[in-house]
Design a protein around this motif. Structure first.
Motif, PDB file in Angstrom:
ATOM      1  N   PRO A  86       0.799  -1.224   0.000  1.00 22.27           N
ATOM      2  CA  PRO A  86       0.000   0.000   0.000  1.00 22.27           C
ATOM      3  C   PRO A  86       0.833   1.275   0.000  1.00 22.27           C
ATOM      4  CG  PRO A  86      -0.897  -1.585   1.554  1.00 22.27           C
ATOM      5  CD  PRO A  86       0.418  -2.136   1.089  1.00 22.27           C
ATOM      6  N   ALA A  87       1.933   1.283   0.723  1.00 21.97           N
ATOM      7  CA  ALA A  87       2.768   2.485   0.770  1.00 21.97           C
ATOM      8  C   ALA A  87       3.363   2.789  -0.597  1.00 21.97           C
ATOM      9  CB  ALA A  87       3.880   2.310   1.806  1.00 21.97           C
ATOM     10  N   PHE A 128      -5.454 -12.363  -4.843  1.00 21.55           N
ATOM     11  CA  PHE A 128      -6.525 -11.404  -4.592  1.00 21.55           C
ATOM     12  C   PHE A 128      -5.942 -10.024  -4.258  1.00 21.55           C
ATOM     13  CE2 PHE A 128     -10.106  -9.642  -2.037  1.00 21.55           C
ATOM     14  CZ  PHE A 128     -11.118  -9.791  -2.972  1.00 21.55           C
ATOM     15  N   ALA A 129      -4.859 -10.025  -3.482  1.00 21.51           N
ATOM     16  CA  ALA A 129      -4.242  -8.767  -3.064  1.00 21.51           C
ATOM     17  C   ALA A 129      -3.641  -8.016  -4.246  1.00 21.51           C
ATOM     18  CB  ALA A 129      -3.162  -9.039  -2.015  1.00 21.51           C
ATOM     19  N   THR A 130      -2.958  -8.731  -5.131  1.00 24.51           N
ATOM     20  CA  THR A 130      -2.291  -8.079  -6.259  1.00 24.51           C
ATOM     21  C   THR A 130      -3.263  -7.771  -7.387  1.00 24.51           C
ATOM     22  OG1 THR A 130      -0.225  -9.236  -5.743  1.00 24.51           O
ATOM     23  CG2 THR A 130      -0.449  -8.308  -7.963  1.00 24.51           C
ATOM     24  N   HIS A 135      -5.047  -2.929  -7.379  1.00 27.09           N
ATOM     25  CA  HIS A 135      -5.609  -2.064  -8.419  1.00 27.09           C
ATOM     26  C   HIS A 135      -6.768  -1.223  -7.874  1.00 27.09           C
ATOM     27  CE1 HIS A 135      -3.619  -4.821 -11.498  1.00 27.09           C
ATOM     28  NE2 HIS A 135      -3.139  -3.618 -11.710  1.00 27.09           N
ATOM     29  N   PHE A 136      -7.520  -1.770  -6.936  1.00 27.11           N
ATOM     30  CA  PHE A 136      -8.591  -1.007  -6.288  1.00 27.11           C
ATOM     31  C   PHE A 136      -7.999   0.216  -5.590  1.00 27.11           C
ATOM     32  CE2 PHE A 136     -11.389  -0.011  -2.723  1.00 27.11           C
ATOM     33  CZ  PHE A 136     -12.654  -0.045  -3.301  1.00 27.11           C
ATOM     34  N   ARG A 137      -6.950  -0.001  -4.823  1.00 28.34           N
ATOM     35  CA  ARG A 137      -6.305   1.113  -4.112  1.00 28.34           C
ATOM     36  C   ARG A 137      -5.689   2.104  -5.099  1.00 28.34           C
ATOM     37  NH1 ARG A 137      -4.615   1.347   1.265  1.00 28.34           N
ATOM     38  NH2 ARG A 137      -3.337   3.197   1.691  1.00 28.34           N
ATOM     39  N   ALA A 319      -8.446  -3.262   1.776  1.00 22.65           N
ATOM     40  CA  ALA A 319      -7.394  -2.373   1.284  1.00 22.65           C
ATOM     41  C   ALA A 319      -7.165  -1.188   2.221  1.00 22.65           C
ATOM     42  CB  ALA A 319      -7.756  -1.858  -0.110  1.00 22.65           C
ATOM     43  N   ASP A 320      -8.028  -1.056   3.230  1.00 18.70           N
ATOM     44  CA  ASP A 320      -7.929   0.015   4.220  1.00 18.70           C
ATOM     45  C   ASP A 320      -7.914   1.381   3.540  1.00 18.70           C
ATOM     46  OD1 ASP A 320      -7.754   1.179   6.718  1.00 18.70           O
ATOM     47  OD2 ASP A 320      -5.568   1.058   6.801  1.00 18.70           O
ATOM     48  N   ILE A 321      -8.933   1.611   2.714  1.00 17.02           N
ATOM     49  CA  ILE A 321      -9.029   2.890   2.011  1.00 17.02           C
ATOM     50  C   ILE A 321     -10.487   3.184   1.712  1.00 17.02           C
ATOM     51  CG2 ILE A 321      -8.805   1.884  -0.310  1.00 17.02           C
ATOM     52  CD1 ILE A 321      -7.085   4.337  -1.030  1.00 17.02           C
ATOM     53  N   ARG A 322     -10.832   4.455   1.754  1.00 17.26           N
ATOM     54  CA  ARG A 322     -12.169   4.886   1.367  1.00 17.26           C
ATOM     55  C   ARG A 322     -12.119   5.325  -0.097  1.00 17.26           C
ATOM     56  NH1 ARG A 322     -17.502   4.388   2.799  1.00 17.26           N
ATOM     57  NH2 ARG A 322     -18.686   6.256   2.250  1.00 17.26           N
TER      58      ARG A 322
END
Length: 326
Positions: A86-87, A128-130, A135-137, A319-322
């Motif tokens: 994420p960073a 799922f993460a990649t 891509h969602f984030r 993803a810890d994002i709005r």
């Protein structure tokens, strides 16, 4: 609203190449971001967009590999990005937004396929993460540039592999169920399709349309995790010798053909006014009833608006994002 998921008879087909799908359009002055733009289909996508005049930003986890693959291409900018971090995503998006550029084309092409069970630093299953959460984030962070374009397209590269599995909303990270690499891949590709469906619904009023894409069967670096049984499944094993014979690729596309549908979705005026659809062979794909032996079309769970709406808050949480796409 009635489904738009039906072919428009574009005049193209399975053998159309990316250059043919572009149909001579001039992309001068436009900026595109192509994740995975230095490998396989991504490299061809980068090449075709840049040769048409676009400036193409290619974020890469492996800078040396990216530099070698894209050497000599004009209007290509290499950047740093790890979709599992994420960073790294935030830093890349921050640098792009600081440049003040608008983003009319975002092609989410990077991915992993059929990998052994691996988890990222947050504990999320890697495919799922990649393939999805990263891509969602990325799209969330780049939203100001997409919206500012006054007409943008987000291309989510899915796969016929979406028919391997729907989303398991109770256990997307295989924390309680046995891990199956193809189930995990299928879930991530279903997520790619559902993300495009919901992003398009949320983003249409802002002029941002989204499409998911099945490139077709192509032998690229994605096959690096496959074993002999996987190759046998695809008919690429000589049973007399037990050897993998990649020349036995009947039914497989070339890279030039495989990149065609994402180029078509990113640039074609035939799709003006459309969005949220799953495309293949440079056309909107046929809906099919279930995951049968045929490899064409899109199955119900990958075009279900209720599942797409349900995936969005799950993705925000994981993803810890709005992501307020409006």
């Amino acid at each position: 609203m009635p489904s738009r998921q039906f072919p428009i008879r574009s005049g193209f087909g399975a053998t159309t190449t990316a250059v043919e799908a572009l149909a001579g359009r001039d992309l001068s002055g436009l900026t595109a971001i192509v994740t995975g733009g230095y490998s396989g289909l991504g490299t061809e996508t980068t090449r075709v967009l840049s040769e048409a005049g676009a400036t193409v930003v290619v974020p890469a986890r492996d800078a040396a590999k990216a530099g070698a693959a894209l050497a000599g291409m004009k209007r290509v900018e290499l950047e740093t990005l790890d979709l599992a971090d994420p960073a790294s995503i935030d830093a890349f998006a921050g640098r792009f937004l600081a440049s003040g550029r608008k983003l009319p084309i975002l092609v989410n092409s990077a991915g992993v396929m059929a990998a052994p069970l691996t988890r990222d630093a947050r504990g999320h299953e890697l495919q799922f993460a990649t393939n999805h959460l990263g891509h969602f984030r990325l799209a969330a962070r780049l939203w100001p540039a997409l919206r500012a374009a006054g007409g943008a397209r987000v291309i989510s590269v899915s796969s016929a592999g979406h028919r391997f599995a729907p989303i398991d909303f109770d256990d997307p990270n295989f924390e309680r169920r046995d891990y199956d690499k193809w189930q995990a891949y299928g879930q991530s590709k279903t997520a790619n399709a559902l993300f495009a469906l919901e992003l398009d619904r949320r983003g249409e009023s802002a002029g941002v349309r989204a499409f998911s894409v099945h490139p077709g069967g192509i032998l690229t670096d994605l096959v690096r995790h496959l074993d002999i049984e996987d190759f046998r499944r695809f008919g690429l094993v000589d049973e007399a010798t037990g050897e993998v014979r990649l020349e036995r690729r009947q039914g497989f596309k070339t890279v030039e053909q495989g990149a065609a549908t994402q180029i078509w979705c990113a640039t074609s005026p035939q799709l003006d006014g459309l969005g949220g659809v799953y495309c293949e062979d440079c056309d909107v794909a046929e809906p099919v009833r279930g995951a049968g032996e045929e490899r064409h079309g899109v199955v119900p769970w990958a075009m279900d608006p209720e599942a797409a709406a349900r995936l969005w808050p799950l993705s925000e949480r994981l993803a810890d994002i709005r992501f307020d796409a409006a």
